[in-house]
Design a protein around this motif. Structure first.
Motif, PDB file in Angstrom:
ATOM      1  N   ARG A 486       0.807  -1.168   0.032  1.00 41.39           N
ATOM      2  CA  ARG A 486      -0.083  -0.167  -0.161  1.00 41.39           C
ATOM      3  C   ARG A 486       0.747   1.089  -0.071  1.00 41.39           C
ATOM      4  NH1 ARG A 486      -0.724   1.935   5.577  1.00 41.39           N
ATOM      5  NH2 ARG A 486       0.250   0.410   7.143  1.00 41.39           N
ATOM      6  N   ASP A 487       0.358   2.436  -0.032  1.00 43.54           N
ATOM      7  CA  ASP A 487       0.859   3.672  -0.194  1.00 43.54           C
ATOM      8  C   ASP A 487       1.819   3.737  -1.316  1.00 43.54           C
ATOM      9  OD1 ASP A 487      -0.560   4.795   1.995  1.00 43.54           O
ATOM     10  OD2 ASP A 487       0.786   4.185   3.620  1.00 43.54           O
ATOM     11  N   LEU A 488       1.607   3.129  -2.391  1.00 44.68           N
ATOM     12  CA  LEU A 488       2.633   3.032  -3.703  1.00 44.68           C
ATOM     13  C   LEU A 488       2.640   4.555  -3.937  1.00 44.68           C
ATOM     14  CD1 LEU A 488       2.131  -0.256  -5.267  1.00 44.68           C
ATOM     15  CD2 LEU A 488       4.205   0.364  -4.597  1.00 44.68           C
ATOM     16  N   ILE A 489       3.968   4.956  -4.425  1.00 48.13           N
ATOM     17  CA  ILE A 489       4.026   6.457  -4.937  1.00 48.13           C
ATOM     18  C   ILE A 489       3.925   6.430  -6.483  1.00 48.13           C
ATOM     19  CG2 ILE A 489       5.751   8.325  -5.117  1.00 48.13           C
ATOM     20  CD1 ILE A 489       7.051   7.127  -2.635  1.00 48.13           C
ATOM     21  N   ASN A 490       3.087   7.584  -6.872  1.00 49.26           N
ATOM     22  CA  ASN A 490       2.693   7.624  -8.387  1.00 49.26           C
ATOM     23  C   ASN A 490       2.213   9.223  -8.399  1.00 49.26           C
ATOM     24  OD1 ASN A 490       2.353   7.165 -11.004  1.00 49.26           O
ATOM     25  ND2 ASN A 490       1.419   5.322 -10.686  1.00 49.26           N
ATOM     26  N   PHE A 491       2.184   9.599  -9.647  1.00 46.51           N
ATOM     27  CA  PHE A 491       1.855  10.925 -10.002  1.00 46.51           C
ATOM     28  C   PHE A 491       0.345  11.250  -9.557  1.00 46.51           C
ATOM     29  CE2 PHE A 491       5.599  10.046 -12.821  1.00 46.51           C
ATOM     30  CZ  PHE A 491       6.076  11.244 -12.325  1.00 46.51           C
ATOM     31  N   ASN A 492       0.087  12.513  -9.074  1.00 46.77           N
ATOM     32  CA  ASN A 492      -1.381  12.946  -9.125  1.00 46.77           C
ATOM     33  C   ASN A 492      -2.117  13.208 -10.440  1.00 46.77           C
ATOM     34  OD1 ASN A 492      -0.102  15.449  -9.804  1.00 46.77           O
ATOM     35  ND2 ASN A 492      -0.859  16.504  -8.025  1.00 46.77           N
ATOM     36  N   ALA A 493      -2.996  13.640 -10.351  1.00 45.40           N
ATOM     37  CA  ALA A 493      -3.750  13.864 -11.723  1.00 45.40           C
ATOM     38  C   ALA A 493      -3.453  14.944 -12.587  1.00 45.40           C
ATOM     39  CB  ALA A 493      -5.336  14.074 -11.279  1.00 45.40           C
ATOM     40  N   GLY A 494      -2.791  15.863 -11.826  1.00 50.25           N
ATOM     41  CA  GLY A 494      -2.334  17.045 -12.582  1.00 50.25           C
ATOM     42  C   GLY A 494      -0.762  17.226 -12.955  1.00 50.25           C
ATOM     43  N   PHE A 495      -0.334  15.962 -12.581  1.00 54.45           N
ATOM     44  CA  PHE A 495       1.137  15.548 -12.945  1.00 54.45           C
ATOM     45  C   PHE A 495       1.940  16.874 -12.605  1.00 54.45           C
ATOM     46  CE2 PHE A 495       4.595  14.905 -15.884  1.00 54.45           C
ATOM     47  CZ  PHE A 495       5.081  13.424 -15.504  1.00 54.45           C
ATOM     48  N   ASP A 496       1.601  17.350 -11.628  1.00 53.73           N
ATOM     49  CA  ASP A 496       2.594  18.406 -10.816  1.00 53.73           C
ATOM     50  C   ASP A 496       3.278  18.038  -9.459  1.00 53.73           C
ATOM     51  OD1 ASP A 496       0.356  18.435  -9.205  1.00 53.73           O
ATOM     52  OD2 ASP A 496      -0.162  20.524  -9.692  1.00 53.73           O
ATOM     53  N   THR A 497       2.901  16.745  -8.903  1.00 55.05           N
ATOM     54  CA  THR A 497       3.694  16.312  -7.655  1.00 55.05           C
ATOM     55  C   THR A 497       3.422  14.841  -7.624  1.00 55.05           C
ATOM     56  OG1 THR A 497       3.885  16.504  -5.538  1.00 55.05           O
ATOM     57  CG2 THR A 497       1.808  16.754  -6.342  1.00 55.05           C
ATOM     58  N   LEU A 498       3.781  14.317  -6.684  1.00 53.73           N
ATOM     59  CA  LEU A 498       3.614  12.709  -6.244  1.00 53.73           C
ATOM     60  C   LEU A 498       2.793  12.462  -5.064  1.00 53.73           C
ATOM     61  CD1 LEU A 498       7.591  11.904  -6.956  1.00 53.73           C
ATOM     62  CD2 LEU A 498       5.412  10.904  -8.586  1.00 53.73           C
ATOM     63  N   GLU A 499       2.000  11.430  -5.127  1.00 51.15           N
ATOM     64  CA  GLU A 499       1.254  11.198  -3.942  1.00 51.15           C
ATOM     65  C   GLU A 499       1.316   9.506  -3.719  1.00 51.15           C
ATOM     66  OE1 GLU A 499      -2.766  12.163  -5.167  1.00 51.15           O
ATOM     67  OE2 GLU A 499      -2.496  14.326  -4.782  1.00 51.15           O
ATOM     68  N   ASN A 500       0.972   9.062  -2.427  1.00 45.63           N
ATOM     69  CA  ASN A 500       0.791   7.885  -2.033  1.00 45.63           C
ATOM     70  C   ASN A 500      -0.694   7.424  -2.409  1.00 45.63           C
ATOM     71  OD1 ASN A 500       2.514   9.013   0.328  1.00 45.63           O
ATOM     72  ND2 ASN A 500       3.194   7.027  -0.279  1.00 45.63           N
ATOM     73  N   VAL A 501      -0.655   6.896  -3.590  1.00 43.78           N
ATOM     74  CA  VAL A 501      -2.116   6.619  -4.199  1.00 43.78           C
ATOM     75  C   VAL A 501      -2.558   5.251  -4.579  1.00 43.78           C
ATOM     76  CG1 VAL A 501      -2.317   8.739  -5.022  1.00 43.78           C
ATOM     77  CG2 VAL A 501      -1.153   7.165  -6.575  1.00 43.78           C
ATOM     78  N   ASP A 502      -1.353   4.341  -4.977  1.00 44.85           N
ATOM     79  CA  ASP A 502      -1.611   3.011  -5.433  1.00 44.85           C
ATOM     80  C   ASP A 502      -1.335   1.958  -4.381  1.00 44.85           C
ATOM     81  OD1 ASP A 502      -2.051   3.891  -7.976  1.00 44.85           O
ATOM     82  OD2 ASP A 502      -0.119   4.164  -8.104  1.00 44.85           O
ATOM     83  N   ARG A 503      -2.186   0.714  -4.774  1.00 47.38           N
ATOM     84  CA  ARG A 503      -1.936  -0.452  -3.894  1.00 47.38           C
ATOM     85  C   ARG A 503      -1.763  -1.727  -4.749  1.00 47.38           C
ATOM     86  NH1 ARG A 503      -6.530  -2.117  -1.355  1.00 47.38           N
ATOM     87  NH2 ARG A 503      -7.915  -1.035  -2.729  1.00 47.38           N
ATOM     88  N   ALA A 504      -1.049  -2.855  -4.250  1.00 47.90           N
ATOM     89  CA  ALA A 504      -0.847  -3.938  -5.126  1.00 47.90           C
ATOM     90  C   ALA A 504      -1.153  -5.223  -4.312  1.00 47.90           C
ATOM     91  CB  ALA A 504       0.497  -3.930  -5.564  1.00 47.90           C
ATOM     92  N   ARG A 505      -1.572  -6.070  -5.006  1.00 50.55           N
ATOM     93  CA  ARG A 505      -1.604  -7.518  -4.288  1.00 50.55           C
ATOM     94  C   ARG A 505      -0.967  -8.688  -5.145  1.00 50.55           C
ATOM     95  NH1 ARG A 505      -6.119  -9.965  -7.069  1.00 50.55           N
ATOM     96  NH2 ARG A 505      -7.364  -8.690  -7.886  1.00 50.55           N
ATOM     97  N   ILE A 506      -0.167  -9.331  -4.472  1.00 52.29           N
ATOM     98  CA  ILE A 506       0.791 -10.479  -5.148  1.00 52.29           C
ATOM     99  C   ILE A 506       0.578 -11.537  -4.532  1.00 52.29           C
ATOM    100  CG2 ILE A 506       2.935 -10.590  -5.952  1.00 52.29           C
ATOM    101  CD1 ILE A 506       3.707  -7.703  -5.431  1.00 52.29           C
ATOM    102  N   GLN A 507       0.498 -12.665  -5.407  1.00 55.74           N
ATOM    103  CA  GLN A 507       0.539 -14.094  -4.831  1.00 55.74           C
ATOM    104  C   GLN A 507       1.388 -14.905  -5.973  1.00 55.74           C
ATOM    105  OE1 GLN A 507      -3.060 -15.987  -3.985  1.00 55.74           O
ATOM    106  NE2 GLN A 507      -4.121 -15.299  -5.984  1.00 55.74           N
ATOM    107  N   GLY A 508       1.767 -16.064  -5.498  1.00 56.35           N
ATOM    108  CA  GLY A 508       2.697 -16.887  -6.550  1.00 56.35           C
ATOM    109  C   GLY A 508       3.057 -18.168  -5.789  1.00 56.35           C
ATOM    110  N   VAL A 509       3.797 -18.704  -6.708  1.00 54.73           N
ATOM    111  CA  VAL A 509       4.575 -20.066  -6.010  1.00 54.73           C
ATOM    112  C   VAL A 509       5.722 -20.176  -6.825  1.00 54.73           C
ATOM    113  CG1 VAL A 509       3.152 -21.577  -7.751  1.00 54.73           C
ATOM    114  CG2 VAL A 509       4.190 -22.615  -5.611  1.00 54.73           C
ATOM    115  N   GLU A 510       6.699 -20.881  -6.026  1.00 54.33           N
ATOM    116  CA  GLU A 510       7.941 -21.028  -6.631  1.00 54.33           C
ATOM    117  C   GLU A 510       8.185 -22.847  -6.580  1.00 54.33           C
ATOM    118  OE1 GLU A 510       9.846 -16.784  -4.857  1.00 54.33           O
ATOM    119  OE2 GLU A 510      10.505 -19.125  -4.021  1.00 54.33           O
ATOM    120  N   LEU A 511       8.335 -23.166  -7.506  1.00 54.74           N
ATOM    121  CA  LEU A 511       8.459 -24.586  -7.918  1.00 54.74           C
ATOM    122  C   LEU A 511       9.828 -25.164  -8.363  1.00 54.74           C
ATOM    123  CD1 LEU A 511       5.082 -25.519  -9.563  1.00 54.74           C
ATOM    124  CD2 LEU A 511       5.605 -25.497  -7.210  1.00 54.74           C
TER     125      LEU A 511
END
Length: 647
Positions: A486-511
């Motif tokens: 959570r709190d991934l950093i990306n540009f705001n809508a106006g492309f004039d600064t950065l914000e903590n706006v994104d989230r990601a979910r990850i899962q997987g398996v290593e065989l």
């Protein structure tokens, strides 16, 4: 400029050979717990590449060495020196912390705080340890996805002078040479090492793009020196100095510019003292380390463009670290106890100026971080290893961060199996550019950004299968991992600064499957399945293929011959860069996904004499044009032949 643009546009995306080699503590791991521990007792996913494996597989860069590591995907924009990103278990490239002998290497002036894996050569490296999963409780910022620790060569005891070296040449006017020596003289030991590597290189621009590309050459020089003093058993003082300089041509898309070149320098040094107290029960050490990075990228006017670029990045980091390990007494059924604790302080500085007058990007900023950490481990009943870790980081100007990690490893000798589970939290602090960067008069960094945060866990099992009279005819492994960021950093809508706006979910398996049907043959297959998604939109994250498969083998058809083939398959992945790129009104041939691709490598070594060997390294035998990133193809077929010695 190209590197900055990629960082801005990507957003979310954005460790006996043929000649004898010295082995440094081969049966223990430090990276996984900060306390030397046998690898099978570390409750985390660890991959170790030894000096023997580096040489037998012909790895000459860190990027090459990491391509077959489970859970790790490498995307390089061309050949040696070109920008190379790694995505460890689906996390961003800036979420992988790279260490040299335990000291962070990331350049503070890099806009996205991501390490360029394409710059590092391996001649002075004894082993590479890769820890997968959140490790901020051990190492702080950037260890959200994992840690890569490069361990330099060590002096053998009892030998005053042990020289080693190599000389090789091949296609694309490639020349690689290295020489070094280690030794122990009384209470002193030393390491001297130097390497040079040059190549004419390839045109890495994909053939489907306008053919304006040219070969992009590379010249790299590395030197390393260490002096150690052991005045008494258990007490040691050592100093290490490492310097490298890479000069390279740069590829760019969609129209390559033949005048685009770069120079990348780094100084690295550390002084470390360590001693044992109370009969060896307490080991305490103090270390002062410093890195200085200087990167310059120049583009002169030509027939393609009248513009001029002269981009300069300077980053420094000074670290003072006090670390301790206390061996604890047994408590009932709990044995092999160890407490690790310490305090670390880092000062970072970035000075950079890049881009055109309109798009001029500058950074002039510093920050300090102070952290305290503690780890505890015990063994229960001679088969269950338990670990716990806690760390608190305080950085000037934004919220403090506390991270934790728990783990357990269970040996089941009756079933020839080992079970492992761990979980924890991680974070990645915003870069100095993200906090204080300026672009023209329309963009300002955000000093109030929060760190990117994650929580994740894994569970795995490894089993040895006997057959045909061999106790470990095959070894199977399976590890499931899951994390949320959570709190991934990306540009705001106006492309004039950065914000903590994104989230990601990850899962997987290593065989994994390793077969050892005979003493002269061993083959390992690693298959990683990853689902990395934007938690808001449900879309797959860029450059994270669902399937990555590697097959490595060690074949010894004769007593003095070793053949090491490697097959690397990378599945289809979505592409996030250059989506809206236009060049002089011509739309960029944008692919919404990178097609799958397979690359086949082969290294053969003949131990011609007891202390000297001949080797052949063949890369991309099928001449694959697979694009690890949109518009950048895998370097073409190449062959290198040479000799290696260790006296």
């Amino acid at each position: 400029m190209r590197r900055l643009s990629a960082a801005l546009l990507c957003g979310l995306s954005a460790l006996p050979s043929a000649a004898p080699a010295q082995e440094a503590v081969p049966d223990t791991i430090v990276t996984g717990t900060r306390v030397p521990t046998p690898q099978e007792r570390v409750p985390a996913s660890i991959t170790v590449l030894t000096r023997r494996e580096i040489e037998e597989r012909g790895y000459q860069t860190l990027t090459e060495a990491l391509t077959a590591v489970p859970g790790l995907r490498v995307a390089q924009l061309g050949g040696p020196g070109q920008q190379a990103s790694t995505f460890l278990r689906g996390t961003n490239s800036r979420h992988v912390l790279v260490l040299l002998d335990g000291v962070p290497l990331t350049d503070p002036s890099e806009p996205n705080a991501a390490f360029n894996f394409g710059n590092e050569l391996l001649f002075d490296v004894e082993r590479i340890e890769v820890l997968r999963g959140p490790a901020s409780a051990l190492y702080g910022s950037a260890a959200l996805g994992g840690v890569v620790n490069l361990v330099t060569r060590r002096a053998p005891p009892g030998r005053a002078f042990a020289p080693y070296g190599e000389l090789a040449g091949g296609t694309q006017r490639t020349l690689r040479a290295g020489a070094g020596a280690t030794g122990t003289v009384g209470a002193f030991d030393y390491l001297l090492s130097a390497q040079s590597f040059s190549t004419r290189g390839f045109n890495a621009i994909a053939q489907r793009l306008p053919d304006t590309g040219e070969r992009d050459g590379f010249r790299g020089v590395f030197t390393t020196a260490r002096l150690g003093w052991t005045p008494a058993e258990g007490t040691r003082i050592e100093g290490l100095l490492r310097w490298r300089q890479n000069n390279l041509g740069l590829d760019d898309v969609p129209r390559d510019d033949p005048n685009y070149s770069g120079e990348d320098r780094r100084w690295y040094g550390q002084v470390r003292g360590e001693t044992r107290l109370f009969g060896g029960a307490w080991t305490t050490g103090l270390r002062l380390a410093a890195t200085e990075d200087r990167r310059r990228y120049v583009n002169l006017p030509d027939s393609l463009s009248a513009s001029t670029a002269d981009d300069l990045y300077r980053g420094t980091r000074t670290t003072l670290d006090w670390g301790n390990t206390v061996r604890l007494p047994a408590v009932g059924v709990l044995t092999d106890g160890a407490l690790g604790f310490g305090v670390t302080h880092a000062f970072e500085e970035a000075r950079s100026a890049s881009g055109s007058p309109f798009f001029r990007t500058t950074v002039d900023a510093t920050q300090r971080t102070t952290a305290g950490y503690a780890t505890l481990q015990y063994r229960l009943g001679e088969r269950l290893d338990l670990t716990a870790g806690l760390r608190h980081d305080a950085t000037t100007g934004f919220t403090d961060e506390t991270t934790w990690r728990l783990g357990a490893a269970l040996a089941l000798p009756e079933l020839r199996s080992r079970l492992r589970a761990s979980g924890g939290t991680g974070f990645a602090a915003p870069s100095l550019f993200q906090r204080f960067g300026i672009i023209g008069d329309f963009f300002r960094g955000n000093p109030d950004l929060r760190p990117e945060r994650s929580i994740g866990w894994e569970a795995g099992v490894e089993t040895d299968l006997p057959a045909f009279g061999r106790p470990a005819f095959a070894t199977t492994s399976a590890t499931y991992f899951r994390s949320r960021i959570r709190d991934l950093i990306n540009f705001n809508a106006g492309f004039d600064t950065l914000e903590n706006v994104d989230r990601a979910r990850i899962q997987g398996v290593e065989l994994g499957l390793t077969l050892r049907p005979a003493a002269w043959f061993e083959a390992t297959t690693a298959w990683t399945v990853t689902g990395a998604f934007d938690a808001e939109t449900g879309r797959r994250l860029p450059r994270r293929p669902e399937h990555v498969v590697s097959v490595t083998a060690r074949v010894r058809p004769a007593s003095k011959v070793v053949i090491a083939p490697t097959v690397l398959f990378t599945g289809r992945s979505p592409e996030g860069a250059f989506a809206s790129y236009n060049d002089q009104g011509v739309p960029f041939p944008y692919q919404r996904s990178n097609p799958p691709g397979t690359v086949v490598n082969l290294t053969a070594t003949w131990q011609a004499f007891d202390q000297a060997a001949l080797f052949l390294e063949a890369r991309n035998l099928g001449n694959s044009r697979f694009e690890p990133a949109n518009g950048f193809a895998t370097p073409g077929r190449s062959v290198l032949v040479g000799t290696r010695f260790a006296l």
